[in-house]
Design a protein around this motif. Structure first.
Motif, mmCIF file in Angstrom:
data_model
loop_
_atom_site.group_PDB
_atom_site.id
_atom_site.type_symbol
_atom_site.label_atom_id
_atom_site.label_comp_id
_atom_site.label_asym_id
_atom_site.label_seq_id
_atom_site.Cartn_x
_atom_site.Cartn_y
_atom_site.Cartn_z
ATOM 1 N N SER A 72 67.417 -45.774 59.248
ATOM 2 C CA SER A 72 67.190 -44.812 60.321
ATOM 3 C C SER A 72 65.898 -44.053 60.048
ATOM 4 O O SER A 72 65.631 -43.652 58.919
ATOM 5 C CB SER A 72 68.357 -43.819 60.407
ATOM 6 O OG SER A 72 69.561 -44.505 60.639
ATOM 7 N N PRO A 75 63.492 -37.759 60.370
ATOM 8 C CA PRO A 75 62.924 -36.844 61.363
ATOM 9 C C PRO A 75 61.575 -36.332 60.912
ATOM 10 O O PRO A 75 61.362 -36.045 59.736
ATOM 11 C CB PRO A 75 63.963 -35.714 61.414
ATOM 12 C CG PRO A 75 64.656 -35.781 60.097
ATOM 13 C CD PRO A 75 64.685 -37.236 59.722
ATOM 14 N N GLU A 112 69.624 -31.735 63.415
ATOM 15 C CA GLU A 112 70.682 -32.188 64.311
ATOM 16 C C GLU A 112 70.160 -33.351 65.146
ATOM 17 O O GLU A 112 69.242 -33.191 65.942
ATOM 18 C CB GLU A 112 71.136 -31.049 65.235
ATOM 19 C CG GLU A 112 71.905 -29.935 64.544
ATOM 20 C CD GLU A 112 73.288 -30.367 64.104
ATOM 21 O OE1 GLU A 112 73.775 -31.387 64.639
ATOM 22 O OE2 GLU A 112 73.873 -29.697 63.239
ATOM 23 N N LYS A 113 70.742 -34.540 64.928
ATOM 24 C CA LYS A 113 70.362 -35.742 65.678
ATOM 25 C C LYS A 113 68.861 -36.008 65.591
ATOM 26 O O LYS A 113 68.206 -36.328 66.584
ATOM 27 C CB LYS A 113 70.800 -35.621 67.140
ATOM 28 C CG LYS A 113 72.305 -35.508 67.315
ATOM 29 C CD LYS A 113 72.698 -35.394 68.775
ATOM 30 C CE LYS A 113 74.201 -35.290 68.936
ATOM 31 N NZ LYS A 113 74.607 -35.168 70.357
ATOM 32 N N GLY A 114 68.314 -35.857 64.390
ATOM 33 C CA GLY A 114 66.903 -36.149 64.168
ATOM 34 C C GLY A 114 65.948 -35.067 64.619
ATOM 35 O O GLY A 114 64.735 -35.278 64.623
ATOM 36 N N VAL A 115 66.468 -33.894 64.994
ATOM 37 C CA VAL A 115 65.625 -32.799 65.479
ATOM 38 C C VAL A 115 65.824 -31.587 64.574
ATOM 39 O O VAL A 115 66.957 -31.211 64.257
ATOM 40 C CB VAL A 115 65.977 -32.424 66.937
ATOM 41 C CG1 VAL A 115 65.126 -31.248 67.410
ATOM 42 C CG2 VAL A 115 65.784 -33.626 67.853
ATOM 43 N N TYR A 116 64.721 -30.962 64.159
ATOM 44 C CA TYR A 116 64.812 -29.760 63.344
ATOM 45 C C TYR A 116 65.240 -28.577 64.211
ATOM 46 O O TYR A 116 64.697 -28.355 65.300
ATOM 47 C CB TYR A 116 63.469 -29.452 62.686
ATOM 48 C CG TYR A 116 63.199 -30.269 61.451
ATOM 49 C CD1 TYR A 116 63.778 -29.923 60.232
ATOM 50 C CD2 TYR A 116 62.376 -31.394 61.501
ATOM 51 C CE1 TYR A 116 63.538 -30.672 59.093
ATOM 52 C CE2 TYR A 116 62.134 -32.151 60.362
ATOM 53 C CZ TYR A 116 62.719 -31.779 59.163
ATOM 54 O OH TYR A 116 62.489 -32.526 58.042
ATOM 55 N N GLU A 132 71.884 -22.159 68.177
ATOM 56 C CA GLU A 132 71.133 -23.305 67.667
ATOM 57 C C GLU A 132 69.822 -23.359 68.442
ATOM 58 O O GLU A 132 69.813 -23.576 69.648
ATOM 59 C CB GLU A 132 71.916 -24.603 67.854
ATOM 60 C CG GLU A 132 71.266 -25.816 67.209
ATOM 61 C CD GLU A 132 72.136 -27.053 67.320
ATOM 62 O OE1 GLU A 132 71.790 -27.941 68.129
ATOM 63 O OE2 GLU A 132 73.163 -27.119 66.615
ATOM 64 N N LYS A 142 71.967 -24.494 71.871
ATOM 65 C CA LYS A 142 73.380 -24.134 71.992
ATOM 66 C C LYS A 142 73.534 -22.652 71.681
ATOM 67 O O LYS A 142 72.760 -22.088 70.917
ATOM 68 C CB LYS A 142 74.248 -24.939 71.010
ATOM 69 C CG LYS A 142 74.327 -26.424 71.280
ATOM 70 C CD LYS A 142 75.220 -27.092 70.238
ATOM 71 C CE LYS A 142 75.263 -28.600 70.428
ATOM 72 N NZ LYS A 142 76.101 -29.252 69.374
#
Length: 228
Positions: A72, A75, A112-116, A132, A142
């Motif tokens: 994978s 990020p 989170e899901k490849g995002v800082y 978030e 969020k």
């Protein structure tokens, strides 16, 4: 020499020439055939480059139907993103909470899901807020809040052996340098007895504890980094 002998000699020379001529013709044909074969071999070699046989690394075997796993992508760090302090300001402004009214706050950078992102958690006015925020541009991804729920609803607080202020002092003595605004404390019923359940956030450390509301005894105490 007689005519008979001369005639015989002439015939022998003629036969030798015929045999010599036939041999030369065969040699020429053989050379032509060899040249033709050599040219064909050269053309075949040019038209069909040699194929390499794939080799496997030692110990690397795949079962039938199994594909090679692809790692994978990591990020990428945000370029010219917002700071931790800016993420804190965005969360407080959105909640309509002033810095002075916050009893405890924690800001943690995460992926989170490849995002800082920045996880911002704080307590103010009897509510717990959780945000978030994207580290790249400060957008709110969020947000959530909940009202601190005591075991009793309405009416006066139950009688206890020690007050909430005394419980705060007991906890703060365990964390040198911590101030009253860095502690959060709730009075709850736990396994049939009254306890003060609280949390202190100080110098990037988080302390969770329970204090017996009748005796002031520290029942449990846990410490960890706010980044864990």
């Amino acid at each position: 020499m007689g005519r008979g002998a001369q005639s015989k000699t002439s015939r022998m020379r003629f036969c030798r020439k015929e045999r010599s001529g036939g041999y030369d013709e065969k040699m020429k044909r053989g050379v032509v055939i060899l040249l033709s074969l050599a040219m064909c071999a050269g053309l075949c070699a040019c038209g069909n480059p040699p194929q390499t046989v794939p080799t496997e690394e030692p110990g690397a075997t795949l079962d039938a139907g199994q594909s090679t796993p692809t790692p994978s992508p990591a990020p990428s760090a945000p370029e010219q993103g917002i700071s931790e302090q800016r993420a804190r300001e965005i969360a407080l402004a959105d909640a309509g909470v002033s810095e002075d009214s916050v009893t405890a706050i924690r800001v943690k950078r995460d992926v989170e899901k490849g995002v800082y992102v920045y996880d911002v958690e704080f307590y103010a006015g009897g509510k717990e807020y959780d945000y978030e925020i994207a580290a790249a541009d400060g957008s709110i991804l969020k947000k959530d809040f909940e009202v601190e729920d005591h075991w009793y609803h309405g009416g006066s607080a139950p009688q206890t052996g020690i007050s909430q202020e005394q419980a705060e002092e007991i906890a703060l003595q365990r964390v040198p340098g911590a101030q009253a605004e860095q502690i959060r404390l709730n009075l709850e019923m736990d396994d049939g007895r009254m306890v003060y359940e609280g949390k202190i956030i100080h110098q990037e450390r988080e302390y969770d504890f329970e204090i017996d509301a009748d005796t002031g005894e520290i029942i449990s105490w846990e410490e960890e980094s706010v980044f864990d």
